[in-house]
Design a protein around this motif. Sequence first.
Motif, PDB file in Angstrom:
ATOM      1  N   GLU A  35      30.907  55.421  14.742  1.00  0.00           N
ATOM      2  CA  GLU A  35      31.462  54.537  13.720  1.00  0.00           C
ATOM      3  C   GLU A  35      32.686  53.806  14.246  1.00  0.00           C
ATOM      4  OE1 GLU A  35      33.031  54.724   9.093  1.00  0.00           O
ATOM      5  OE2 GLU A  35      31.524  56.109   9.841  1.00  0.00           O
ATOM      6  N   PHE A  36      33.538  54.508  14.985  1.00  0.00           N
ATOM      7  CA  PHE A  36      34.720  53.875  15.573  1.00  0.00           C
ATOM      8  C   PHE A  36      34.308  52.772  16.541  1.00  0.00           C
ATOM      9  CE2 PHE A  36      38.086  53.586  18.792  1.00  0.00           C
ATOM     10  CZ  PHE A  36      39.209  53.426  17.996  1.00  0.00           C
ATOM     11  N   LEU A  37      33.316  53.046  17.370  1.00  0.00           N
ATOM     12  CA  LEU A  37      32.853  52.058  18.338  1.00  0.00           C
ATOM     13  C   LEU A  37      32.212  50.857  17.649  1.00  0.00           C
ATOM     14  CD1 LEU A  37      31.262  54.414  21.045  1.00  0.00           C
ATOM     15  CD2 LEU A  37      33.509  53.304  21.109  1.00  0.00           C
ATOM     16  N   SER A  38      31.526  51.103  16.540  1.00  0.00           N
ATOM     17  CA  SER A  38      30.842  50.006  15.841  1.00  0.00           C
ATOM     18  C   SER A  38      31.815  49.033  15.184  1.00  0.00           C
ATOM     19  CB  SER A  38      29.890  50.576  14.786  1.00  0.00           C
ATOM     20  OG  SER A  38      30.602  51.187  13.723  1.00  0.00           O
ATOM     21  N   VAL A  39      33.014  49.523  14.829  1.00  0.00           N
ATOM     22  CA  VAL A  39      34.013  48.647  14.221  1.00  0.00           C
ATOM     23  C   VAL A  39      34.517  47.620  15.226  1.00  0.00           C
ATOM     24  CG1 VAL A  39      36.293  48.568  13.138  1.00  0.00           C
ATOM     25  CG2 VAL A  39      34.702  50.400  12.551  1.00  0.00           C
ATOM     26  N   HIS A  40      34.617  48.020  16.475  1.00  0.00           N
ATOM     27  CA  HIS A  40      35.085  47.123  17.548  1.00  0.00           C
ATOM     28  C   HIS A  40      34.062  47.170  18.681  1.00  0.00           C
ATOM     29  CE1 HIS A  40      38.988  47.160  15.481  1.00  0.00           C
ATOM     30  NE2 HIS A  40      38.849  48.471  15.410  1.00  0.00           N
ATOM     31  N   PRO A  41      32.914  46.521  18.515  1.00  0.00           N
ATOM     32  CA  PRO A  41      31.811  46.695  19.465  1.00  0.00           C
ATOM     33  C   PRO A  41      32.029  46.102  20.855  1.00  0.00           C
ATOM     34  CG  PRO A  41      31.302  44.983  17.867  1.00  0.00           C
ATOM     35  CD  PRO A  41      32.560  45.632  17.397  1.00  0.00           C
ATOM     36  N   THR A  42      32.963  45.164  20.998  1.00  0.00           N
ATOM     37  CA  THR A  42      33.094  44.472  22.282  1.00  0.00           C
ATOM     38  C   THR A  42      34.332  44.848  23.081  1.00  0.00           C
ATOM     39  OG1 THR A  42      34.234  42.596  21.235  1.00  0.00           O
ATOM     40  CG2 THR A  42      31.821  42.492  21.378  1.00  0.00           C
ATOM     41  N   ASN A  43      35.296  45.502  22.467  1.00  0.00           N
ATOM     42  CA  ASN A  43      36.548  45.758  23.191  1.00  0.00           C
ATOM     43  C   ASN A  43      37.044  47.194  23.048  1.00  0.00           C
ATOM     44  OD1 ASN A  43      37.155  45.427  20.473  1.00  0.00           O
ATOM     45  ND2 ASN A  43      39.169  44.534  20.868  1.00  0.00           N
ATOM     46  N   THR A  44      36.109  48.126  22.912  1.00  0.00           N
ATOM     47  CA  THR A  44      36.477  49.532  22.779  1.00  0.00           C
ATOM     48  C   THR A  44      36.031  50.315  24.009  1.00  0.00           C
ATOM     49  OG1 THR A  44      36.199  49.379  20.390  1.00  0.00           O
ATOM     50  CG2 THR A  44      36.322  51.577  21.318  1.00  0.00           C
ATOM     51  N   PHE A  45      36.926  51.185  24.481  1.00  0.00           N
ATOM     52  CA  PHE A  45      36.625  52.033  25.642  1.00  0.00           C
ATOM     53  C   PHE A  45      36.654  53.480  25.187  1.00  0.00           C
ATOM     54  CE2 PHE A  45      38.247  54.741  29.059  1.00  0.00           C
ATOM     55  CZ  PHE A  45      37.317  54.502  30.056  1.00  0.00           C
ATOM     56  N   SER A  46      35.720  54.301  25.683  1.00  0.00           N
ATOM     57  CA  SER A  46      35.697  55.710  25.290  1.00  0.00           C
ATOM     58  C   SER A  46      35.316  56.595  26.466  1.00  0.00           C
ATOM     59  CB  SER A  46      34.710  55.942  24.138  1.00  0.00           C
ATOM     60  OG  SER A  46      33.378  55.689  24.541  1.00  0.00           O
ATOM     61  N   MET A  47      35.787  57.847  26.401  1.00  0.00           N
ATOM     62  CA  MET A  47      35.445  58.862  27.397  1.00  0.00           C
ATOM     63  C   MET A  47      35.101  60.149  26.665  1.00  0.00           C
ATOM     64  SD  MET A  47      38.262  58.472  30.458  1.00  0.00           S
ATOM     65  CE  MET A  47      37.359  59.648  31.471  1.00  0.00           C
ATOM     66  N   THR A  48      34.068  60.823  27.141  1.00  0.00           N
ATOM     67  CA  THR A  48      33.643  62.085  26.552  1.00  0.00           C
ATOM     68  C   THR A  48      33.745  63.190  27.590  1.00  0.00           C
ATOM     69  OG1 THR A  48      32.104  60.941  25.074  1.00  0.00           O
ATOM     70  CG2 THR A  48      31.762  63.295  25.387  1.00  0.00           C
ATOM     71  N   PHE A  49      34.316  64.322  27.211  1.00  0.00           N
ATOM     72  CA  PHE A  49      34.504  65.457  28.103  1.00  0.00           C
ATOM     73  C   PHE A  49      33.607  66.610  27.632  1.00  0.00           C
ATOM     74  CE2 PHE A  49      38.244  62.856  27.929  1.00  0.00           C
ATOM     75  CZ  PHE A  49      38.689  62.757  29.238  1.00  0.00           C
ATOM     76  N   GLY A  50      32.305  66.429  27.804  1.00  0.00           N
ATOM     77  CA  GLY A  50      31.348  67.427  27.336  1.00  0.00           C
ATOM     78  C   GLY A  50      31.504  67.649  25.843  1.00  0.00           C
ATOM     79  N   ASP A  51      31.529  68.911  25.446  1.00  0.00           N
ATOM     80  CA  ASP A  51      31.747  69.247  24.031  1.00  0.00           C
ATOM     81  C   ASP A  51      33.227  69.459  23.712  1.00  0.00           C
ATOM     82  OD1 ASP A  51      29.004  69.204  23.541  1.00  0.00           O
ATOM     83  OD2 ASP A  51      28.774  71.326  24.076  1.00  0.00           O
ATOM     84  N   ALA A  52      34.096  69.311  24.728  1.00  0.00           N
ATOM     85  CA  ALA A  52      35.511  69.645  24.541  1.00  0.00           C
ATOM     86  C   ALA A  52      36.304  68.556  23.852  1.00  0.00           C
ATOM     87  CB  ALA A  52      36.151  69.973  25.886  1.00  0.00           C
TER      88      ALA A  52
END
Length: 255
Positions: A35-52
């Motif tokens: 949902e956070f990414l969908s609000v700003h679909p073109t200028n959002t960066f994210s990183m995922t650290f497994g389940d942590a």
Amino acid sequence: MLAIFHKAFAHPPEELKSPAKHKTQPKLPEETLQEFLSVHPTNTFSMTFGDAAVLAYVKPNLNYSVNQRLFTAFDDIYCLFMGSLNNLCSQIKQYGLSKNTNEAMFVIEAYRTLRDRGPYPADQVIKDLEGSFAFVVYDSKTGTVFTALGSDGGVKLYWGIAADGSVVISDDLEVIKAGCAKSFAPFPKGCMFHSEGGLMSFEHPMNKIKAMPRVDSEGVMCGSNFKVDTYSRVNSIPRRGSEANWTQWDDHYAS
């Protein structure tokens, strides 16, 4: 910005979770991220650290603004920063950092100093910062979460509990509401939260934090607000787990 941490790495106060049952239920972390990414679909960066953990931020449209947004990583330590520090120059001189150090870089260095060799208690380091700011630090080596919000109210920050018990932290109130239902609250101004040390005031470190029950405009119980209890004093900070790295807290209160 958005930060989500598994309940194994961050233990917020129990009162942050709404005590009542509601029709609307919290979402899972992956749903909140989408949902956070969908609000700003073109200028959002994210990183995922497994389940942590999950970290995400909206890239600024301008190179600099009063409430700038920064994301920096160094030595497996990641920092999301919002706002600005009025005394950044004096702070980087004190720490012996280069002149091009920005606020997020400085926060990482301050965290590393506290973790590894800091001569000062954590509350004193944050109290020395002048300006409107909020930051979230995630140390992926140790699984440590460290966040703080300035006392002047210039930057807003919220936190809540996801469906699986994870902690959600964001400046986006609508994302917090959608992801945490009624189990959320404003992050208290002038306070900091650490995985091991919990929630405390860096302005009044010798006073306890108390939960204040909160009811929304619909008369529904929500996650509690938290404020300094001016009548209750802290004797010491209990050590748990890896908090041996933060023994300067105990030393500070004992002195």
